[in-house]
Scaffold this active site. Structure first.
Site, mmCIF file in Angstrom:
data_model
loop_
_atom_site.group_PDB
_atom_site.id
_atom_site.type_symbol
_atom_site.label_atom_id
_atom_site.label_comp_id
_atom_site.label_asym_id
_atom_site.label_seq_id
_atom_site.Cartn_x
_atom_site.Cartn_y
_atom_site.Cartn_z
ATOM 1 N N GLU A 1 0.841 -1.195 0.000
ATOM 2 C CA GLU A 1 0.000 0.000 0.000
ATOM 3 C C GLU A 1 0.876 1.245 0.000
ATOM 4 O OE1 GLU A 1 -3.789 0.401 2.193
ATOM 5 O OE2 GLU A 1 -2.743 1.991 3.290
ATOM 6 N N HIS B 1 -7.812 2.928 -4.392
ATOM 7 C CA HIS B 1 -8.807 3.076 -3.328
ATOM 8 C C HIS B 1 -9.866 4.076 -3.791
ATOM 9 C CE1 HIS B 1 -6.268 1.644 0.331
ATOM 10 N NE2 HIS B 1 -5.797 1.113 -0.794
ATOM 11 N N ARG C 1 -16.185 2.629 2.277
ATOM 12 C CA ARG C 1 -17.181 3.614 2.683
ATOM 13 C C ARG C 1 -16.541 4.974 2.892
ATOM 14 N NH1 ARG C 1 -19.556 4.011 8.625
ATOM 15 N NH2 ARG C 1 -17.526 5.070 8.760
ATOM 16 N N ALA D 1 -20.126 0.993 1.444
ATOM 17 C CA ALA D 1 -19.252 0.384 0.440
ATOM 18 C C ALA D 1 -20.049 -0.531 -0.489
ATOM 19 C CB ALA D 1 -18.139 -0.395 1.133
#
Length: 327
Positions: free
Chosen positions: A24, A84, A114, A132
């Site tokens: 990430e 993302h 979300r 989400a």
């Protein structure tokens, strides 16, 4: 009774798949941070990860820099970005536009989240998506409209999973029901939030499978080398790191000793998840490569080798040191 199909009896389809590897990253906040990030990207690229995820600020606060980073990853590296995307505070029209923009730059993986609720306690604008699950369904609608353009690669949709109770959830059982709903809406895989205890991933996997969740659940592992970072994430997740680990890190006589202790604890965490059946490891790098690569060296994941032309060739050895992949 019908005879077994050729697929069911084919001996070469029974072997274990290579363990997935991913990292990430987050968009840089300054020119100096950008320079450091691209050094990290070069180091991580050498390990041939399956993808790298790129975070997206609350309500898209860093949307432009996130898309710019994703575009550069596609254009200038061999890395495959997982973008993302958060939905709270955004209308379906706004989000559909963003999804289209991501697909246009070459993204074929989206982590549907979300996002944080407004910090001032306000209510999101009327008509904005709330969960989400809604975002997953919107991604699938946009994908369907663009199906002729995506013949060379459909969209993989990931979601978050929680080894411990989400801070806003009434129970861990409720978290599993939410994960199951995401799967029903079209999620392909899940990545866990950080966890600090070796048994937590196995417990999550057991509860999820019993409830009917079948998608891969990939453990998200953070290098446990920074007391400050551990403390901050503990505040956000409500999960306390092991007190003995904090004590050992605090008592370390040097940064090198602290790194050795933290990397060892991280490797134990990742190996426990792999032993429980994890299909891969997702490393939260915080845009720093040293600790992540140290963890990777110690894990020695069974990874496919890549030839000079980028083709994948599976090694007959059961475990391969990650750094060897770049040689």
């Amino acid at each position: 009774m019908s005879p077994p199909s050729h697929i069911e009896t084919h001996p070469n389809l029974a072997g274990a798949a290579p363990v997935a590897l991913s990292y990430e990253l987050f968009p840089p906040r300054s020119p100096a941070a950008a320079e450091s990030l691209w050094t990290t990207i070069a180091e991580l690229e050498a390990t041939s990860p399956d993808y790298v995820s790129v975070t997206y600020g609350a309500s898209g606060s860093n949307r432009d820099t996130a898309v710019e980073l994703i575009n550069r990853l596609v254009q200038e590296t061999t890395l495959r970005p997982l973008a993302h995307l958060t939905c709270v505070g955004n209308s379906p029209q706004e989000l559909a536009e963003i999804i289209g923009e991501l697909l246009d730059v070459g993204v074929r993986g989206i982590l549907a989240l979300r996002g944080d609720q407004p910090k001032d306690g306000g209510v999101p604008p009327e008509g904005s998506l709330r969960y989400a699950q809604d975002l997953i369904e919107l991604i699938r609608r946009v994908e369907q409209r663009r199906s002729a353009l995506l013949c060379a690669g459909k969209v993989a949709v990931g979601v978050a999973a929680y080894p411990t109770r989400h801070p806003e959830s009434p129970s861990e059982a409720h978290d599993i029901e939410v994960l199951l709903a995401k799967q029903r809406s079209g999620a392909d895989f899940a990545i866990t939030q950080v966890f600090f205890h070796t048994e937590q991933y196995a417990d999550l996997l057991t509860r999820a499978r019993r409830a009917g969740v079948t998608i891969p659940i990939i453990p998200g592992v953070m290098p446990l080398t920074s007391i400050r970072r551990l403390t901050r994430l503990s505040e956000l997740t409500g999960v306390e790191p092991a007190p003995e680990l904090i004590e050992r890190l605090a008592a370390a006589g040097s940064d090198a000793e602290r790194a050795r202790i933290g990397v060892g604890a991280t490797v134990d965490l990742a190996n426990a998840a792999l032993d429980a059946g994890a299909p891969g490891i997702h490393l939260y790098t915080f845009n720093e490569h040293t600790a992540a690569l140290d963890v990777l060296d110690r894990l020695a994941l069974p990874r496919p080798r890549r030839t000079a032309h980028g083709a994948v060739r599976h090694s007959p050895e059961p475990r391969i040191a990650a750094r060897q992949l770049a040689s």
